[in-house]
Design an enzyme around this catalytic site. Structure first.
Site, PDB file in Angstrom:
ATOM      1  N   THR A  16       0.825  -1.200   0.000  1.00  0.00           N
ATOM      2  CA  THR A  16       0.000   0.000   0.000  1.00  0.00           C
ATOM      3  C   THR A  16       0.858   1.249   0.000  1.00  0.00           C
ATOM      4  OG1 THR A  16      -2.012   0.914   0.940  1.00  0.00           O
ATOM      5  CG2 THR A  16      -0.258   0.453   2.472  1.00  0.00           C
ATOM      6  N   LYS A  48      -8.611   2.272   1.425  1.00  0.00           N
ATOM      7  CA  LYS A  48      -7.776   2.226   2.630  1.00  0.00           C
ATOM      8  C   LYS A  48      -7.843   3.521   3.425  1.00  0.00           C
ATOM      9  CE  LYS A  48      -4.769  -0.741  -0.014  1.00  0.00           C
ATOM     10  NZ  LYS A  48      -3.489  -0.867  -0.667  1.00  0.00           N
ATOM     11  N   GLY A  60      -5.684   6.990   6.909  1.00  0.00           N
ATOM     12  CA  GLY A  60      -5.339   5.913   5.994  1.00  0.00           C
ATOM     13  C   GLY A  60      -4.369   4.979   6.683  1.00  0.00           C
ATOM     14  N   SER A 139       4.869   0.988   1.405  1.00  0.00           N
ATOM     15  CA  SER A 139       6.012   0.620   0.569  1.00  0.00           C
ATOM     16  C   SER A 139       6.319   1.661  -0.495  1.00  0.00           C
ATOM     17  CB  SER A 139       5.776  -0.749  -0.073  1.00  0.00           C
ATOM     18  OG  SER A 139       4.574  -0.748  -0.810  1.00  0.00           O
ATOM     19  N   ALA A 171       2.988   4.789  -7.983  1.00  0.00           N
ATOM     20  CA  ALA A 171       2.503   3.576  -8.637  1.00  0.00           C
ATOM     21  C   ALA A 171       3.349   3.192  -9.847  1.00  0.00           C
ATOM     22  CB  ALA A 171       1.049   3.752  -9.059  1.00  0.00           C
ATOM     23  N   CYS A 174       6.717   1.694  -7.522  1.00  0.00           N
ATOM     24  CA  CYS A 174       6.564   0.656  -6.490  1.00  0.00           C
ATOM     25  C   CYS A 174       5.655  -0.465  -6.986  1.00  0.00           C
ATOM     26  CB  CYS A 174       5.986   1.279  -5.221  1.00  0.00           C
ATOM     27  SG  CYS A 174       5.669   0.073  -3.911  1.00  0.00           S
ATOM     28  N   THR A 177       2.157  -0.872  -5.246  1.00  0.00           N
ATOM     29  CA  THR A 177       1.249   0.270  -5.312  1.00  0.00           C
ATOM     30  C   THR A 177       0.635   0.313  -6.705  1.00  0.00           C
ATOM     31  OG1 THR A 177       2.679   1.487  -3.783  1.00  0.00           O
ATOM     32  CG2 THR A 177       1.102   2.777  -5.053  1.00  0.00           C
TER      33      THR A 177
END
Length: 187
Positions: A16, A48, A60, A139, A171, A174, A177
């Site tokens: 996440t 989340k 979150g 992460s 995104a 990672c 993500t």
């Protein structure tokens, strides 16, 4: 010491990314939707983020979902106990989280915001309020944090747009993500 804290806050939780940005008169928090179990993507559109205290506080999580839901509930009860005082609620949550035998085993981080504050809360007793009004966990947190800082320095984008774009940048880097982004903002 700072590097150790940042490592603990960002690399222990795979799956996440949550970023919060305060800019001008607004604050926004964004989270990706990916849920990962081992090396498998289990879901791409999870939410989340949670609104608390009648929508005045946003939160979150990064880490285990069940643990995060437990922490949302504990934090919400602290907010009620301390009549909406977010500073007091995060400190008391961190104390309980660190000292309680059951809570101490929870594997998650919380990022909580209201219109004036942003806090990262961990089970090690960390309560961190960033100096620049930008924080990220999970992460992809370091990537989202860097992107948000650059966007606030070099654009006129609002908090909501910065948070969303920073998460999209994370995104792209990672693997834990994704770009299925949820954004909540105040006011």
């Amino acid at each position: 010491m700072r590097l150790q804290t940042e490592d603990r806050l960002n690399t222990n939780f795979h799956g996440t990314t949550i970023v919060a940005v305060r800019r001008d008169d607004g604050v926004a928090i964004a989270g990706d939707g990916q849920i990962t179990l081992g090396n498998t993507i289990m879901k791409k559109s999870a939410i989340k983020l949670r609104r608390l205290k009648g929508g005045e506080v946003l939160s979150g999580f990064a880490g285990s979902t069940a643990d995060a839901l437990t922490l949302f509930d504990k934090f919400e009860s602290k907010l009620e106990q301390y009549r909406g005082n977010i500073k007091r609620a995060v400190v008391e949550l961190a104390k309980d989280w660190r000292t309680d035998k059951v809570l101490r085993r929870l594997e998650a981080l919380l990022l909580v915001v209201d219109i004036k504050h942003i806090f990262i809360v961990s089970g090690s007793g960390d309560v961190i309020e960033p100096e620049d009004g930008i924080a990220a966990i999970g992460s992809g947190g370091p990537y989202a944090l860097a992107a948000a800082r650059m966007l606030t320095r070099h654009t006129e984008m609002g908090a909501k747009e910065v948070a969303e774009e920073a998460l999209k940048a994370a995104a792209e880097i990672c693997i834990y993500t994704n770009d299925c982004v949820t954004v909540e903002s105040l006011p």
